[in-house]
Structures are given as structure tokens and as C-alpha cells.
Design a protein around this motif. Sequence first.
Motif, mmCIF file in Angstrom:
data_model
loop_
_atom_site.group_PDB
_atom_site.id
_atom_site.type_symbol
_atom_site.label_atom_id
_atom_site.label_comp_id
_atom_site.label_asym_id
_atom_site.label_seq_id
_atom_site.Cartn_x
_atom_site.Cartn_y
_atom_site.Cartn_z
ATOM 1 N N GLU A 122 64.848 76.437 27.685
ATOM 2 C CA GLU A 122 64.442 75.120 26.615
ATOM 3 C C GLU A 122 65.391 74.634 27.059
ATOM 4 O OE1 GLU A 122 62.647 75.277 22.801
ATOM 5 O OE2 GLU A 122 65.109 74.832 22.258
ATOM 6 N N VAL A 123 65.602 73.573 27.021
ATOM 7 C CA VAL A 123 66.536 72.493 27.378
ATOM 8 C C VAL A 123 65.799 71.500 26.264
ATOM 9 C CG1 VAL A 123 67.462 70.256 28.793
ATOM 10 C CG2 VAL A 123 67.005 72.311 29.806
ATOM 11 N N ARG A 124 66.971 70.525 25.514
ATOM 12 C CA ARG A 124 66.953 69.618 24.411
ATOM 13 C C ARG A 124 67.378 68.610 25.194
ATOM 14 N NH1 ARG A 124 66.784 71.702 18.384
ATOM 15 N NH2 ARG A 124 65.055 73.105 19.242
ATOM 16 N N THR A 125 67.322 66.981 25.183
ATOM 17 C CA THR A 125 67.550 66.384 25.566
ATOM 18 C C THR A 125 67.211 65.143 25.335
ATOM 19 O OG1 THR A 125 68.349 64.728 27.506
ATOM 20 C CG2 THR A 125 66.015 65.565 27.575
ATOM 21 N N ASP A 126 68.855 63.837 24.570
ATOM 22 C CA ASP A 126 67.978 62.685 24.544
ATOM 23 C C ASP A 126 68.383 61.779 25.311
ATOM 24 O OD1 ASP A 126 70.640 61.907 24.949
ATOM 25 O OD2 ASP A 126 71.682 62.161 22.723
ATOM 26 N N THR A 127 67.818 61.266 26.594
ATOM 27 C CA THR A 127 67.760 61.299 28.042
ATOM 28 C C THR A 127 66.853 61.474 28.948
ATOM 29 O OG1 THR A 127 69.262 62.412 29.491
ATOM 30 C CG2 THR A 127 70.129 60.369 28.063
ATOM 31 N N PRO A 128 65.813 61.495 28.011
ATOM 32 C CA PRO A 128 64.315 62.190 29.167
ATOM 33 C C PRO A 128 64.128 61.514 30.432
ATOM 34 C CG PRO A 128 63.871 61.274 26.974
ATOM 35 C CD PRO A 128 65.376 60.766 26.796
ATOM 36 N N GLY A 129 63.003 62.050 31.207
ATOM 37 C CA GLY A 129 62.802 61.867 32.212
ATOM 38 C C GLY A 129 63.540 61.950 33.181
ATOM 39 N N SER A 157 60.210 67.930 36.086
ATOM 40 C CA SER A 157 59.667 66.917 35.934
ATOM 41 C C SER A 157 59.319 65.957 34.722
ATOM 42 C CB SER A 157 59.034 65.991 37.447
ATOM 43 O OG SER A 157 57.885 66.751 36.622
ATOM 44 N N SER A 158 60.005 64.393 34.730
ATOM 45 C CA SER A 158 59.718 64.229 34.201
ATOM 46 C C SER A 158 60.685 65.102 32.472
ATOM 47 C CB SER A 158 58.197 63.006 33.816
ATOM 48 O OG SER A 158 58.965 61.968 35.415
ATOM 49 N N VAL A 159 61.155 65.770 32.508
ATOM 50 C CA VAL A 159 62.184 66.223 31.357
ATOM 51 C C VAL A 159 61.895 65.972 30.360
ATOM 52 C CG1 VAL A 159 63.639 67.133 30.476
ATOM 53 C CG2 VAL A 159 63.735 67.674 32.501
ATOM 54 N N GLU A 160 60.648 66.507 29.319
ATOM 55 C CA GLU A 160 60.847 65.492 27.988
ATOM 56 C C GLU A 160 62.068 65.628 26.833
ATOM 57 O OE1 GLU A 160 56.920 66.951 26.374
ATOM 58 O OE2 GLU A 160 56.112 66.091 28.116
ATOM 59 N N GLU A 161 61.498 65.310 25.645
ATOM 60 C CA GLU A 161 63.232 65.398 24.780
ATOM 61 C C GLU A 161 63.588 67.202 24.531
ATOM 62 O OE1 GLU A 161 62.679 63.139 21.522
ATOM 63 O OE2 GLU A 161 63.092 61.560 22.333
ATOM 64 N N ALA A 184 68.155 60.236 34.580
ATOM 65 C CA ALA A 184 67.080 59.243 33.704
ATOM 66 C C ALA A 184 68.443 57.802 33.545
ATOM 67 C CB ALA A 184 66.951 59.852 32.666
ATOM 68 N N PRO A 185 67.855 57.089 33.125
ATOM 69 C CA PRO A 185 68.558 55.719 32.889
ATOM 70 C C PRO A 185 69.182 55.723 32.328
ATOM 71 C CG PRO A 185 66.271 54.874 33.631
ATOM 72 C CD PRO A 185 66.104 56.635 33.592
ATOM 73 N N THR A 186 70.236 54.937 32.233
ATOM 74 C CA THR A 186 71.469 55.289 30.983
ATOM 75 C C THR A 186 70.599 54.445 29.369
ATOM 76 O OG1 THR A 186 71.852 52.719 31.065
ATOM 77 C CG2 THR A 186 73.250 55.017 31.953
ATOM 78 N N PRO A 187 70.475 54.967 28.009
ATOM 79 C CA PRO A 187 70.559 54.771 26.670
ATOM 80 C C PRO A 187 69.964 53.396 27.214
ATOM 81 C CG PRO A 187 71.428 56.931 26.517
ATOM 82 C CD PRO A 187 71.778 56.252 27.976
ATOM 83 N N ASP A 188 71.669 52.703 27.131
ATOM 84 C CA ASP A 188 72.166 51.232 27.235
ATOM 85 C C ASP A 188 71.687 50.456 28.608
ATOM 86 O OD1 ASP A 188 72.968 48.989 26.877
ATOM 87 O OD2 ASP A 188 74.914 49.284 27.663
ATOM 88 N N GLU A 189 70.513 49.863 28.361
ATOM 89 C CA GLU A 189 69.490 49.624 29.822
ATOM 90 C C GLU A 189 70.180 48.068 30.384
ATOM 91 O OE1 GLU A 189 66.049 47.588 28.002
ATOM 92 O OE2 GLU A 189 65.094 49.502 27.888
ATOM 93 N N GLU A 190 71.264 47.266 29.720
ATOM 94 C CA GLU A 190 72.267 46.627 30.401
ATOM 95 C C GLU A 190 73.072 47.752 30.823
ATOM 96 O OE1 GLU A 190 74.027 43.993 27.069
ATOM 97 O OE2 GLU A 190 72.725 43.353 26.239
ATOM 98 N N ASP A 191 73.732 48.746 31.041
ATOM 99 C CA ASP A 191 74.562 48.768 31.800
ATOM 100 C C ASP A 191 73.615 49.969 33.496
ATOM 101 O OD1 ASP A 191 76.795 51.052 32.566
ATOM 102 O OD2 ASP A 191 75.495 52.336 32.357
ATOM 103 N N GLY A 192 72.504 49.835 33.333
ATOM 104 C CA GLY A 192 71.729 49.680 35.121
ATOM 105 C C GLY A 192 72.216 51.042 35.917
ATOM 106 N N GLY A 193 72.938 51.819 34.752
ATOM 107 C CA GLY A 193 73.179 53.422 35.259
ATOM 108 C C GLY A 193 72.165 54.581 35.045
ATOM 109 N N PHE A 194 72.584 55.448 36.320
ATOM 110 C CA PHE A 194 71.839 56.871 35.586
ATOM 111 C C PHE A 194 72.909 57.739 35.268
ATOM 112 C CE2 PHE A 194 69.820 54.420 38.600
ATOM 113 C CZ PHE A 194 68.245 53.965 37.599
ATOM 114 N N LEU A 195 72.425 58.872 34.357
ATOM 115 C CA LEU A 195 73.231 59.811 33.541
ATOM 116 C C LEU A 195 72.132 60.980 33.218
ATOM 117 C CD1 LEU A 195 72.663 59.302 30.886
ATOM 118 C CD2 LEU A 195 75.302 58.616 30.397
ATOM 119 N N VAL A 196 72.666 62.341 32.153
ATOM 120 C CA VAL A 196 72.035 63.320 31.669
ATOM 121 C C VAL A 196 72.494 63.623 30.749
ATOM 122 C CG1 VAL A 196 70.899 65.389 32.196
ATOM 123 C CG2 VAL A 196 70.158 63.816 33.844
ATOM 124 N N HIS A 197 71.838 63.698 29.555
ATOM 125 C CA HIS A 197 72.698 64.715 28.668
ATOM 126 C C HIS A 197 71.743 65.770 28.258
ATOM 127 C CE1 HIS A 197 73.818 60.103 26.604
ATOM 128 N NE2 HIS A 197 74.518 60.564 27.216
#
Length: 205
Positions: A122-129, A157-161, A184-197
Motif C-alpha cells: 500500500e502506498v499513500r501519496t499526495d502527488t497522484p498520477g 500506473s496513474s497511482v492514486e492517493e 507526476a507533475p509538481t503540485p505547483d503548476e508554475e514550477d513545471g517540474g515532475f516528482l513523486v511524494h
Amino acid sequence: SVPGPRRRVLTRRRMSWAGIALVLAAAAAAVAIVVATTLGGPEDKQEAEGGPAVTELQGANDFDPLSIDGVNEEHPEEVKLAVDGNPTTAWSTETYTVDNLGKDGVGLYVDAGKPVAAERLEVRTDTPGWDMEVYGTAADAPPDSIEEWGMPIGAASSVEEREEVPLDTAGKLRYYLIWITSPAPTPDEEDGGFLVHINEVRLLS
């Protein structure tokens, strides 16, 4: 003739109070069970009677085969946050400029302390996708390369929260690797990067 009936009455009264005490004790026990069931959350080792057992993890480590002498490590100082039982904290990968990481992947592996036959991860994440594969090994030490981990034992794939990944361990394994292949795209849309929490990891059996 008077003492006889009086003794019988007193006896009946004593039996009545004893019965009441038994009823009260049973009621208190029932309330205790209800309270324990209500307060016991999903982080308990045994979630409920007949529910999945949760393996107590001994630790976690970041995994990036391309890191050299500590360079390009994936925030090793945060790995404990993925197994601390608190889903509001998180381990994070580095922030990447492309959604394919520019390499095969990065990850996080957890240590069960001894080989266990986990049925689900089981994985929990606040950066799904994001996308991931799961690997495992029964070796005394985790492998240094992804090839040495062998074949995947699970994927999503497309991991949910809150994602549960079925595992095919074919035996007991000690180390379980979450291998991130697409962030997944960063929570800050202006950042334009990709990461995973990864906020929390659990092994269920």
C-alpha cells in the motif's frame, strides 16, 4: 417460623445483586470492545478481526543506481517519513524537468527486517498520477542495480492517493522496492517540474 423466611429473602437479595454485578461487568466488557474497535485505525498491525496483517517495517532507503558517492541521491534524509506511520509527512524524489526522469527510474525500498510473504503493498501519496513497479528480494542486502532485483512482482500506473498493489512474491522477501518509472507533475503548476511524494508505505498480508 420467622427466621426461616427472613433468611430466604436475604438469600434471594444477595443472588439478585450478584446477577446485577455480572450484567454490569458484561456490559463494560462490551463497551470496551466497541471503543477499541472504533479507535483502532488502519495503522494497526491487525486492522480488524480477519483483516490484513501489517508488517512492521524496520526502515527505508532511497534508490538511484546512477547516484555516485552521494551525488544525485533522492533525499535520503527524508526516507524515514515514508514509514513513520504519519501520512501527512512524505519522502520526495528530486524534481525533474522531464516526465520520463531522463533515466530508467528511481525509487525507495523498505526493509521488513526478515523475509515475509506480503500479498499487497500500500502506498499513500499526495502527488497522484505517477507510474511504478514493485520488486523484491530475500537477499541479506538490497541489490545495487535494478537488474539485480530480478522481475517485477507488482505494478501500478496513474497511482492514486491511496493505492494497493497486489504482489506475486512466490515466497518470502525481505526488501521491497518501489521503482518509479514516470513521475507526476509538481503540485505547483508554475514550477513545471515532475516528482513523486511517498507519504506512507505498508506491506499487507
